[in-house]
Write a protein that holds these residues in place. Structure first.
Motif, mmCIF file in Angstrom:
data_model
loop_
_atom_site.group_PDB
_atom_site.id
_atom_site.type_symbol
_atom_site.label_atom_id
_atom_site.label_comp_id
_atom_site.label_asym_id
_atom_site.label_seq_id
_atom_site.Cartn_x
_atom_site.Cartn_y
_atom_site.Cartn_z
ATOM 1 N N ARG A 176 -8.998 8.552 -7.714
ATOM 2 C CA ARG A 176 -8.885 8.132 -6.313
ATOM 3 C C ARG A 176 -7.743 7.121 -6.155
ATOM 4 O O ARG A 176 -6.956 7.206 -5.209
ATOM 5 N N PHE A 177 -7.674 6.185 -7.078
ATOM 6 C CA PHE A 177 -6.622 5.156 -7.026
ATOM 7 C C PHE A 177 -5.242 5.811 -7.135
ATOM 8 O O PHE A 177 -4.324 5.490 -6.369
ATOM 9 N N ARG A 178 -5.096 6.763 -8.070
ATOM 10 C CA ARG A 178 -3.802 7.448 -8.231
ATOM 11 C C ARG A 178 -3.396 8.163 -6.940
ATOM 12 O O ARG A 178 -2.240 8.114 -6.532
ATOM 13 N N THR A 179 -4.366 8.813 -6.298
ATOM 14 C CA THR A 179 -4.062 9.527 -5.045
ATOM 15 C C THR A 179 -3.576 8.556 -3.973
ATOM 16 O O THR A 179 -2.630 8.843 -3.236
ATOM 17 N N HIS A 180 -4.214 7.381 -3.896
ATOM 18 C CA HIS A 180 -3.791 6.385 -2.906
ATOM 19 C C HIS A 180 -2.376 5.879 -3.196
ATOM 20 O O HIS A 180 -1.587 5.678 -2.276
ATOM 21 N N ILE A 181 -2.077 5.636 -4.468
ATOM 22 C CA ILE A 181 -0.722 5.152 -4.806
ATOM 23 C C ILE A 181 0.314 6.210 -4.420
ATOM 24 O O ILE A 181 1.360 5.889 -3.835
ATOM 25 N N ARG A 182 0.003 7.464 -4.704
ATOM 26 C CA ARG A 182 0.939 8.554 -4.346
ATOM 27 C C ARG A 182 1.130 8.633 -2.838
ATOM 28 O O ARG A 182 2.249 8.842 -2.350
ATOM 29 N N ALA A 183 0.049 8.453 -2.103
ATOM 30 C CA ALA A 183 0.145 8.493 -0.634
ATOM 31 C C ALA A 183 1.033 7.353 -0.130
ATOM 32 O O ALA A 183 1.878 7.545 0.750
ATOM 33 N N ALA A 184 0.841 6.167 -0.695
ATOM 34 C CA ALA A 184 1.633 5.001 -0.250
ATOM 35 C C ALA A 184 3.117 5.231 -0.524
ATOM 36 O O ALA A 184 3.979 4.940 0.323
ATOM 37 N N ARG A 185 3.431 5.769 -1.697
ATOM 38 C CA ARG A 185 4.839 6.039 -2.023
ATOM 39 C C ARG A 185 5.424 7.061 -1.066
ATOM 40 O O ARG A 185 6.552 6.929 -0.613
ATOM 41 N N LYS A 186 4.631 8.069 -0.768
ATOM 42 C CA LYS A 186 5.113 9.173 0.078
ATOM 43 C C LYS A 186 5.336 8.718 1.534
ATOM 44 O O LYS A 186 6.328 9.101 2.153
ATOM 45 N N CYS A 187 4.418 7.914 2.068
ATOM 46 C CA CYS A 187 4.547 7.556 3.500
ATOM 47 C C CYS A 187 5.266 6.219 3.701
ATOM 48 O O CYS A 187 5.547 5.844 4.831
ATOM 49 N N GLY A 188 5.558 5.524 2.617
ATOM 50 C CA GLY A 188 6.317 4.275 2.753
ATOM 51 C C GLY A 188 5.514 3.127 3.334
ATOM 52 O O GLY A 188 6.082 2.177 3.874
ATOM 53 N N LYS A 189 4.193 3.217 3.239
ATOM 54 C CA LYS A 189 3.348 2.107 3.699
ATOM 55 C C LYS A 189 2.729 1.442 2.471
ATOM 56 O O LYS A 189 2.297 2.135 1.541
ATOM 57 N N PRO A 190 2.690 0.104 2.431
ATOM 58 C CA PRO A 190 2.277 -0.600 1.220
ATOM 59 C C PRO A 190 0.787 -0.494 0.918
ATOM 60 O O PRO A 190 -0.022 -0.164 1.784
ATOM 61 N N LEU A 191 0.449 -0.809 -0.334
ATOM 62 C CA LEU A 191 -0.916 -0.704 -0.841
ATOM 63 C C LEU A 191 -1.690 -2.012 -0.687
ATOM 64 O O LEU A 191 -1.142 -3.100 -0.921
ATOM 65 N N ILE A 192 -2.968 -1.889 -0.364
ATOM 66 C CA ILE A 192 -3.892 -3.026 -0.420
ATOM 67 C C ILE A 192 -4.790 -2.760 -1.624
ATOM 68 O O ILE A 192 -5.617 -1.833 -1.600
ATOM 69 N N ILE A 193 -4.621 -3.556 -2.680
ATOM 70 C CA ILE A 193 -5.310 -3.273 -3.940
ATOM 71 C C ILE A 193 -6.433 -4.266 -4.211
ATOM 72 O O ILE A 193 -6.250 -5.484 -4.151
ATOM 73 N N HIS A 194 -7.597 -3.685 -4.496
ATOM 74 C CA HIS A 194 -8.797 -4.433 -4.875
ATOM 75 C C HIS A 194 -9.000 -4.206 -6.370
ATOM 76 O O HIS A 194 -9.007 -3.066 -6.822
ATOM 77 N N THR A 195 -9.171 -5.273 -7.135
ATOM 78 C CA THR A 195 -9.482 -5.104 -8.553
ATOM 79 C C THR A 195 -10.547 -6.108 -8.954
ATOM 80 O O THR A 195 -10.492 -7.281 -8.595
ATOM 81 N N ARG A 196 -11.559 -5.599 -9.658
ATOM 82 C CA ARG A 196 -12.617 -6.482 -10.151
ATOM 83 C C ARG A 196 -13.093 -5.969 -11.505
ATOM 84 O O ARG A 196 -13.449 -4.797 -11.622
ATOM 85 N N SER A 197 -13.068 -6.849 -12.491
ATOM 86 C CA SER A 197 -13.462 -6.506 -13.867
ATOM 87 C C SER A 197 -12.710 -5.275 -14.373
ATOM 88 O O SER A 197 -13.263 -4.474 -15.139
ATOM 89 N N ALA A 198 -11.490 -5.097 -13.904
ATOM 90 C CA ALA A 198 -10.732 -3.889 -14.250
ATOM 91 C C ALA A 198 -9.229 -4.148 -14.259
ATOM 92 O O ALA A 198 -8.435 -3.232 -14.032
#
Ligand SMILES: [Zn+2]
Ligand SMILES: [Zn+2]
Length: 257
Positions: free
Chosen positions: A109-131
């Motif tokens: 799911r995370f990879r798909t979101h990163i690809r979408a952000a790169r494709k549409c030129g809109k930045p990522l909001i990233i949540h990370t916990r214990s990872a």
């Protein structure tokens, strides 16, 4: 003017209180807030907030904690993101705190979101916990730096902040930085360069001191800024101007008005 870079005004604790929330924002000079989507099923309500109010913006994405919800593929995410009021992809990322088995679907799911952000030129909001290690690894593998974005509600170490900064990311602090026992996080807030700092509430959660324990709202992002100013021994106005400029530089599809 301050900006709350991350809140959830569609969540039950805050939904229906729009007028009071916006009035409190105006009173505290919180000019804008970014309403962050956590599942596709909620997106229409998040987008509606941004369509109703010129000072609210929307994102689209599926939070790593959400299992058994719609799993958008790349084309679906891009279609949802193709709207003038949608300024970011997320929140996305990894959370092994609640899902200790570190499931593969979170990383997919995370990879798909990163690809979408790169494709549409809109930045990522990233949540990370214990990872943190896997989050940074996937960011590198998927070239997340090309899209840019923010590590939201940052609670990791200085080393993780450094790695995210190296990838060109911004670091956003929530009310946690105002908590007395957040010693390590306070040190990170002193370290992050001024031109990479963002502030947020993550409302309705994580109300800052002196409202700790209550239902949070965007107006209280001012207390996050106050604590960061105190920690860095800088005038509040400097933090206010820098974090607002940073917000509109990163989320360039949002306009200050
Ligand atoms: Zn989050
Ligand atoms: Zn959130």
């Amino acid at each position: 003017m301050f900006v709350d870079s991350h809140c959830h005004l569609d969540f039950p604790d805050l939904a229906g209180r729009e007028d009071a929330i916006l009035a409190a924002m105006a009173e505290h000079r919180v000019g804008h807030a970014l309403c962050v989507c956590v599942k596709v099923e909620d997106f229409p309500r998040v987008l509606a907030l941004a369509e109703r109010h010129a000072h609210l913006w929307a994102s689209v994405g599926v939070h790593p904690d959400n299992a058994g919800v719609e799993e958008p593929d790349l084309a679906r995410l891009l279609a949802l993101a193709d709207h003038a009021r949608v300024v970011a992809i997320g929140e996305t990322g990894l959370d092994y705190y609640w899902q200790k088995d570190a499931p593969e679907w979170q990383r997919e799911r995370f990879r798909t979101h990163i690809r979408a952000a790169r494709k549409c030129g809109k930045p990522l909001i990233i949540h990370t916990r214990s990872a943190a290690d896997d989050t940074l690894r996937l960011m590198r593998e998927e070239a997340a730096g090309e899209a840019g974005g923010v590590m939201h509600c940052f609670t990791e170490s200085r080393e993780v902040a450094e790695a995210a900064l190296d990838l060109g990311f911004y670091i956003s602090f929530s009310g946690i930085v105002t908590f007395k026992n957040a010693t390590e996080l306070k040190a990170v807030a002193q370290y992050v360069p001024l031109d990479r700092l963002l502030i947020e509430t993550d409302a309705p959660y994580l109300a800052p001191v002196p409202h700790r324990g209550r239902t949070n709202e965007p107006a209280w992002v001012v207390h996050v800024a106050e604590e960061i100013a105190r920690l860095r021994n800088e005038p509040l106005e400097r933090i206010e101007i820098a974090t607002t400029e940073n917000f509109f530089r990163l989320f360039r599809h949002a306009q200050a008005h």
